[in-house]
Design an enzyme around this catalytic site. Structure first.
Site, PDB file in Angstrom:
ATOM      1  N   HIS A 167      -4.259  15.627   2.888  1.00  8.98           N
ATOM      2  CA  HIS A 167      -3.779  14.590   3.796  1.00  8.98           C
ATOM      3  C   HIS A 167      -3.103  15.204   5.013  1.00  8.98           C
ATOM      4  O   HIS A 167      -2.864  16.405   5.066  1.00  8.98           O
ATOM      5  CB  HIS A 167      -2.781  13.662   3.073  1.00  8.98           C
ATOM      6  CG  HIS A 167      -3.443  12.626   2.220  1.00  8.98           C
ATOM      7  ND1 HIS A 167      -3.816  12.865   0.916  1.00  8.98           N
ATOM      8  CD2 HIS A 167      -3.825  11.352   2.493  1.00  8.98           C
ATOM      9  CE1 HIS A 167      -4.386  11.774   0.423  1.00  8.98           C
ATOM     10  NE2 HIS A 167      -4.399  10.850   1.358  1.00  8.98           N
ATOM     11  N   HIS A 168      -2.765  14.330   5.947  1.00 13.71           N
ATOM     12  CA  HIS A 168      -2.083  14.737   7.179  1.00 13.71           C
ATOM     13  C   HIS A 168      -0.669  15.241   6.882  1.00 13.71           C
ATOM     14  O   HIS A 168      -0.088  14.969   5.826  1.00 13.71           O
ATOM     15  CB  HIS A 168      -2.023  13.550   8.151  1.00 13.71           C
ATOM     16  CG  HIS A 168      -1.459  12.298   7.525  1.00 13.71           C
ATOM     17  ND1 HIS A 168      -0.112  12.032   7.458  1.00 13.71           N
ATOM     18  CD2 HIS A 168      -2.088  11.257   6.914  1.00 13.71           C
ATOM     19  CE1 HIS A 168       0.084  10.880   6.850  1.00 13.71           C
ATOM     20  NE2 HIS A 168      -1.093  10.382   6.510  1.00 13.71           N
ATOM     21  N   ALA A 207      -1.624  -1.304  -4.605  1.00 13.02           N
ATOM     22  CA  ALA A 207      -2.739  -0.388  -4.833  1.00 13.02           C
ATOM     23  C   ALA A 207      -2.418   0.962  -4.222  1.00 13.02           C
ATOM     24  O   ALA A 207      -1.760   1.043  -3.182  1.00 13.02           O
ATOM     25  CB  ALA A 207      -4.031  -0.939  -4.235  1.00 13.02           C
ATOM     26  N   SER A 208      -2.856   2.017  -4.875  1.00 16.28           N
ATOM     27  CA  SER A 208      -2.678   3.356  -4.314  1.00 16.28           C
ATOM     28  C   SER A 208      -3.571   3.547  -3.092  1.00 16.28           C
ATOM     29  O   SER A 208      -3.308   4.415  -2.256  1.00 16.28           O
ATOM     30  CB  SER A 208      -2.985   4.419  -5.365  1.00 16.28           C
ATOM     31  OG  SER A 208      -4.334   4.319  -5.811  1.00 16.28           O
ATOM     32  N   ASN A 209      -4.613   2.707  -2.988  1.00 13.31           N
ATOM     33  CA  ASN A 209      -5.523   2.810  -1.857  1.00 13.31           C
ATOM     34  C   ASN A 209      -6.289   1.493  -1.727  1.00 13.31           C
ATOM     35  O   ASN A 209      -6.866   1.027  -2.714  1.00 13.31           O
ATOM     36  CB  ASN A 209      -6.498   3.974  -2.065  1.00 13.31           C
ATOM     37  CG  ASN A 209      -7.172   4.415  -0.799  1.00 13.31           C
ATOM     38  OD1 ASN A 209      -7.728   3.603  -0.074  1.00 13.31           O
ATOM     39  ND2 ASN A 209      -7.108   5.705  -0.511  1.00 13.31           N
ATOM     40  N   PHE A 210      -6.291   0.904  -0.546  1.00 12.63           N
ATOM     41  CA  PHE A 210      -6.965  -0.385  -0.340  1.00 12.63           C
ATOM     42  C   PHE A 210      -8.377  -0.234   0.223  1.00 12.63           C
ATOM     43  O   PHE A 210      -9.082  -1.227   0.372  1.00 12.63           O
ATOM     44  CB  PHE A 210      -6.133  -1.273   0.581  1.00 12.63           C
ATOM     45  CG  PHE A 210      -5.015  -1.974  -0.143  1.00 12.63           C
ATOM     46  CD1 PHE A 210      -5.247  -3.156  -0.819  1.00 12.63           C
ATOM     47  CD2 PHE A 210      -3.748  -1.433  -0.171  1.00 12.63           C
ATOM     48  CE1 PHE A 210      -4.227  -3.800  -1.514  1.00 12.63           C
ATOM     49  CE2 PHE A 210      -2.718  -2.058  -0.856  1.00 12.63           C
ATOM     50  CZ  PHE A 210      -2.954  -3.243  -1.531  1.00 12.63           C
ATOM     51  N   LYS A 263       2.367  12.862   5.650  1.00  8.84           N
ATOM     52  CA  LYS A 263       2.417  12.174   4.361  1.00  8.84           C
ATOM     53  C   LYS A 263       3.573  12.704   3.533  1.00  8.84           C
ATOM     54  O   LYS A 263       3.698  13.908   3.316  1.00  8.84           O
ATOM     55  CB  LYS A 263       1.101  12.332   3.614  1.00  8.84           C
ATOM     56  CG  LYS A 263       1.068  11.505   2.330  1.00  8.84           C
ATOM     57  CD  LYS A 263      -0.329  11.381   1.764  1.00  8.84           C
ATOM     58  CE  LYS A 263      -0.356  10.586   0.471  1.00  8.84           C
ATOM     59  NZ  LYS A 263       0.156   9.204   0.648  1.00  8.84           N
ATOM     60  N   GLY A 273       0.801  -1.215   0.000  1.00  5.54           N
ATOM     61  CA  GLY A 273       0.000   0.000   0.000  1.00  5.54           C
ATOM     62  C   GLY A 273       0.833   1.263   0.000  1.00  5.54           C
ATOM     63  O   GLY A 273       0.292   2.359   0.067  1.00  5.54           O
TER      64      GLY A 273
END
Length: 234
Positions: A131-132, A96-99, A135, A71
């Protein structure tokens, strides 16, 4: 299922918590400067580390014959190399870029909307991600996936971060305190605006999706995507 966690930051800890609740076992976990447990006992590797460490971690899993779920984003210039290694080792691999299940549904909504909007040239499309502060990569891998699916149905040359030229698909990346992940795709014209949005409320969605993918990958060989895991047809 016996799981090895390569990367034991916030995501790794969330995956550990949920995996244990589901009856799985964590047999190994590692960070950039520590490791604990027996890697070879793992039946699945779940990798959420850093762009700098991802390729070595994926290679370690594939060379050991352990199915790997990755991920981490920001390393995809080496993706084909990892696919080739997976095929060479007759391994099992999902990146995956996002699960998150919700995000993967959002990917499909995004591409459907892009097809719908393709003929309406008065609208300018853009992608925004938030995003936080921790990142490391920008734009996010999720934003890039959204942009690439839009580009299939657009005359834009390519996506670009903070683009001002209209020949590029603009992605805006923002970093704010304690934002789990928000992605907005907007179509703007002089008359009106249309937007679709996904907002994550916690990391659990990403963690649950990674565990689901690891379960699905058991006893399979090859390179797969979250569309395969979720049974989503193009």
């Amino acid at each position: 299922m016996k799981i090895a966690l390569l990367g034991y930051g916030k995501m790794g800890k969330t995956i550990e918590k949920l995996a244990l609740e589901k009856g799985h076992t964590i047999v190994y976990k590692s960070t950039s400067n520590s490791e604990e447990g027996e890697f070879q006992e793992a039946e699945a590797v779940i990798e959420f580390s850093s762009p700098e460490a991802a390729v070595d971690n994926i290679s370690k899993a594939l060379n050991a014959g352990i199915p790997v779920i990755c991920g981490t984003t920001g390393w995809l210039e080496k993706y084909d190399e990892m696919v080739n290694l997976c095929e060479k080792r007759n391994g099992s691999f999902i990146s995956a870029s996002n699960f998150s299940v919700g995000v993967n549904l959002f990917f499909n909504i995004n591409e459907y909307v892009a097809k719908l909007m393709e003929t309406w040239k008065d609208y300018t499309v853009s992608v925004e991600e938030i995003h936080h502060l921790q990142k490391k990569d920008a734009p996010s891998g999720t934003a890039i996936t959204l942009a690439e699916d839009i580009l299939k149905h657009s005359e834009k040359e390519r996506w670009k971060l903070d683009a001002s030229d209209k020949k590029f698909l603009n992605i805006t990346a923002k970093r704010e305190e304690d934002v789990k992940g928000t992605h907005i795709v907007s179509y703007d014209s002089a008359i009106d605006s249309i937007s679709i949005k996904h907002e994550a409320h916690s990391r659990e969605g990403f963690a649950l999706g990674a565990i689901l993918a690891a379960q699905w990958l058991q006893n399979k060989k090859g390179v797969f995507t979250m569309k395969d895991v979720l049974g989503i047809k193009n």
